[in-house]
Enzyme design. Sequence first.
Site, PDB file in Angstrom:
ATOM      1  N   CYS A  27       2.983   2.341 -14.245  1.00 49.92           N
ATOM      2  CA  CYS A  27       1.823   1.515 -14.593  1.00 49.92           C
ATOM      3  C   CYS A  27       1.712   1.419 -16.109  1.00 49.92           C
ATOM      4  O   CYS A  27       2.091   2.348 -16.837  1.00 49.92           O
ATOM      5  CB  CYS A  27       0.544   2.119 -14.005  1.00 49.92           C
ATOM      6  SG  CYS A  27      -0.893   1.012 -14.129  1.00 49.92           S
ATOM      7  N   ASP A 287      -1.155   5.096   1.710  1.00 47.17           N
ATOM      8  CA  ASP A 287      -1.236   5.054   0.258  1.00 47.17           C
ATOM      9  C   ASP A 287      -1.860   6.317  -0.318  1.00 47.17           C
ATOM     10  O   ASP A 287      -1.541   6.722  -1.437  1.00 47.17           O
ATOM     11  CB  ASP A 287      -2.062   3.821  -0.148  1.00 47.17           C
ATOM     12  CG  ASP A 287      -2.099   3.610  -1.641  1.00 47.17           C
ATOM     13  OD1 ASP A 287      -1.035   3.667  -2.272  1.00 47.17           O
ATOM     14  OD2 ASP A 287      -3.196   3.377  -2.185  1.00 47.17           O
ATOM     15  N   CYS A 331     -23.163  10.430  16.203  1.00 44.87           N
ATOM     16  CA  CYS A 331     -23.859   9.640  15.191  1.00 44.87           C
ATOM     17  C   CYS A 331     -24.063   8.201  15.664  1.00 44.87           C
ATOM     18  O   CYS A 331     -23.157   7.585  16.234  1.00 44.87           O
ATOM     19  CB  CYS A 331     -23.056   9.644  13.887  1.00 44.87           C
ATOM     20  SG  CYS A 331     -23.804   8.686  12.558  1.00 44.87           S
ATOM     21  N   CYS A 341     -12.464   7.243   5.522  1.00 46.88           N
ATOM     22  CA  CYS A 341     -11.071   7.589   5.229  1.00 46.88           C
ATOM     23  C   CYS A 341     -10.811   9.089   5.375  1.00 46.88           C
ATOM     24  O   CYS A 341     -11.570   9.917   4.839  1.00 46.88           O
ATOM     25  CB  CYS A 341     -10.711   7.144   3.818  1.00 46.88           C
ATOM     26  SG  CYS A 341      -8.967   7.442   3.405  1.00 46.88           S
TER      27      CYS A 341
END
Length: 428
Positions: A27, A287, A331, A341
């Site tokens: 990057c 990722d 819930c 995630c």
Amino acid sequence: MKEPINEATGAGRESFIIMAKPAGPACNMNCRYCYYLEVSDLFADSEKFRMPDDVLEAYIAQYITASPATEVLFVWHGGEPTLAGLDFFHRVIELQQKYTPEGRLFRNNLQTNGTLLDDEWCTFLAENHFDVGLSIDGTEWIHDRYRTDRLGKGTYTRCSEAVCRLRDHDILPDLLCTVTSDSAKEPVSVYRSLREFDTGWIQFIPIVNRTPDGGVTPESVTAEAYGQFLCKVFDQWLYNDYDRLNVQLFAEMFLVWAGGTSTVCWMAPTCGRVPVIEHNGNIYSCDHFVNREHCLGNISTTKLADLTDSPEQLRFGENKRTLLPRQCFDCRWLDVCNGLCPKDRFLKSEDGEPGLNYLCRGVQEFYKHAEQPLKRVISLRKRGVSPQSIRAEFHAELVEKWKGKGRNDLCPCGSGKKAKHCCWELRP
């Protein structure tokens, strides 16, 4: 009975998308919260972070064959994918045209920091119908505090110019904005700054990074601050911009509560259908899990389809559902959350079970705040009320709430705070 998989066409295989890293973790920026730069430790010091042509060709050919979709979506990510060079992406188009059979289509999505997007790049992206996601953190001072170049200089001006340049080429980029401990304090100014670009789509990405001792880094947003941020942004969107601007989280909640299924992995019951291909052909589960433990193999020795459908990857995806604590299953907002995630599931539930998401308390407050008005929108839409009328109805209600309210009056939102310390910036 489940349809058998046709290895020649991909028919019968569950849909999946590959996140490709043509320049690996390389990057040209040095963002304070970046989790991906450390991935370079997986590769030899002398290795060049650029996908060689043989790996690129094998990837494109195998992905098109393995994908069950009529239109195959290629996502180019990083690091910074434009570091692979414009010639690399010309080759991408050439290979996609070569391997896409008649009757099928391909589409490309580029996720970028935007700093290298000159007119030549934008012309190429427009001519080849690329979708673009561009990272920009709302206001200039917040962006420049976190998103600097390798010399430590802020990049907001370059990124905002890239957004405008893309618009000049008839590309409306998705704006990707992180929510940090700083930006969470300024939800209205962050939202309004992004809205001013008028691109039509915003994603808010919470920053939660761990420290070696198990805590979180200073730039990480707290659960409570994240929830409050979402509530403020939601109100700003609902009362002023509904149907004129999409915010990913709100759009996905609308989809689920309207009877559909979430299209993003972090809201879905299971995950694992967005693996990563690194520049050297290695395939990783996700990722956020590019590490040795989650390396599935390499496409030079194993077919991409076999890696994405491997027992290890299927188990990785199912773990999102099976490893939820009982508190989550009980819930009321499980259908729009599903534990979020897995990378952020490092707290214990009220019963002491592991696997509770770090952001749980905040997102619960947000769901409580957004549920009634968003379900009302869904009901109005089903009755045929136009989006413009819905927006006008909500805006009129907001005007009525603030009628006669001054800075030192109690905020009409019901928080118990004075308006100047609460929603004063949100008044119409």
